[in-house]
Motif scaffolding. Structure first.
Motif, PDB file in Angstrom:
ATOM      1  N   LEU A 173     -14.385   8.028   6.382  1.00  0.00           N
ATOM      2  CA  LEU A 173     -13.697   6.794   6.753  1.00  0.00           C
ATOM      3  C   LEU A 173     -12.371   6.638   6.015  1.00  0.00           C
ATOM      4  O   LEU A 173     -11.344   6.303   6.618  1.00  0.00           O
ATOM      5  N   SER A 174     -12.366   6.895   4.723  1.00  0.00           N
ATOM      6  CA  SER A 174     -11.145   6.704   3.933  1.00  0.00           C
ATOM      7  C   SER A 174     -10.062   7.697   4.340  1.00  0.00           C
ATOM      8  O   SER A 174      -8.886   7.342   4.466  1.00  0.00           O
ATOM      9  N   GLU A 175     -10.442   8.961   4.586  1.00  0.00           N
ATOM     10  CA  GLU A 175      -9.443   9.956   4.972  1.00  0.00           C
ATOM     11  C   GLU A 175      -8.903   9.680   6.371  1.00  0.00           C
ATOM     12  O   GLU A 175      -7.717   9.917   6.646  1.00  0.00           O
ATOM     13  N   LEU A 176      -9.739   9.152   7.240  1.00  0.00           N
ATOM     14  CA  LEU A 176      -9.271   8.812   8.579  1.00  0.00           C
ATOM     15  C   LEU A 176      -8.326   7.615   8.543  1.00  0.00           C
ATOM     16  O   LEU A 176      -7.324   7.585   9.264  1.00  0.00           O
ATOM     17  N   MET A 177      -8.628   6.632   7.718  1.00  0.00           N
ATOM     18  CA  MET A 177      -7.749   5.473   7.595  1.00  0.00           C
ATOM     19  C   MET A 177      -6.387   5.888   7.036  1.00  0.00           C
ATOM     20  O   MET A 177      -5.341   5.381   7.459  1.00  0.00           O
TER      21      MET A 177
END
Length: 251
Positions: A173-177
């Motif tokens: 989630l964090s890398e996609l954001m």
């Protein structure tokens, strides 16, 4: 909208239709009940209603959707001018670069193809108008998710089953954001073999005259033939030029 304004049975029927896809083209009553969360009796009634309406068929064990379901998608495509406006631009683009191009819109956590000009097949699966792909690992999906407020984009990603399609697929989630923030800043998304090994694609948003994102357009290529640098240096300017022309037409 109040709950009293909703037709519960209609909503259930639509959820049953959405359960079918390329991997699940035939389902039993038990399958549909499990996948939708409906009671078995409700799933059975929905399926039999679809059969009665000609939207599904039953062989005594499994249910399958019929081509009549395509009328539901055609109703959208025929009621909006967007696909008709975009199609000739995609064809012109594809003819000039001899690569396939597409346009899509966002539907929850997926992209839905609304227009396409195919020059060569670049994916193992066939893509046509109405085809769906997960937004998180598709170039058009990244563009469309990046157009959303952060909280909404995060909510959709959280609700998506983020599978690792290749070793390169971003799923965290964090890398996609962080990737969405990058896409928002630079104005385009580049996907390098995240959706499928051997597939590379680049996408830009399609804007209306007020700057609202209406859709996304991309070009997909075989990675062994076209480098990421070539996509950025040679294909991206053409996508931006198309974006500019469409923005004038979309008001």
């Amino acid at each position: 909208m109040r709950d009293g304004d909703l037709i519960a049975g209609f909503v259930k029927g639509l959820s049953v239709i959405e359960t079918f896809d390329q991997e699940r083209n035939k389902l039993s009553i038990a399958d549909v009940a499990r996948l939708t969360g409906l009671e078995r009796a409700s799933a059975r009634r929905c399926l039999l209603t679809l059969v009665h309406g000609g939207y599904a068929e039953f062989d005594g064990k499994f249910f399958r959707l019929t081509p009549r379901v395509l009328k539901l998608g055609y109703a959208y495509l025929s009621s909006t001018p967007l696909p008709r406006i975009i199609q000739p631009f995609l064809e012109q683009l594809s003819e000039s670069i001899h690569e396939s191009s597409s346009a899509s819109i966002l539907d929850r956590g997926e992209i839905v193809y609304i227009a396409r000009s195919a020059q060569r097949r670049v994916m193992l699966i066939g893509l046509n108008v109405g085809s769906r792909l997960p937004a998180y690992c598709a170039s058009m999906g990244r563009v469309l998710l990046a157009a959303l407020p952060d909280e909404e984009a995060r909510r959709r990603l959280e609700a998506t089953k983020r599978e690792k399609h290749t070793p390169k697929t971003l799923t965290g989630l964090s890398e996609l954001m962080k990737e969405l923030a990058k896409v928002r800043q630079q104005g385009y998304a580049l996907i390098d073999e995240e959706l499928e090994i051997g597939l590379r694609s680049i996408a830009v948003p399609i804007l209306d005259g007020r700057g609202n994102v209406m859709a996304a357009a991309n070009v997909g290529v075989q990675a062994q033939r076209v480098s990421s640098q070539t996509l950025i240096e040679e294909v991206l300017p053409r996508l931006f030029a198309m974006q500019s022309e469409l923005r004038k037409l979309l008001g």
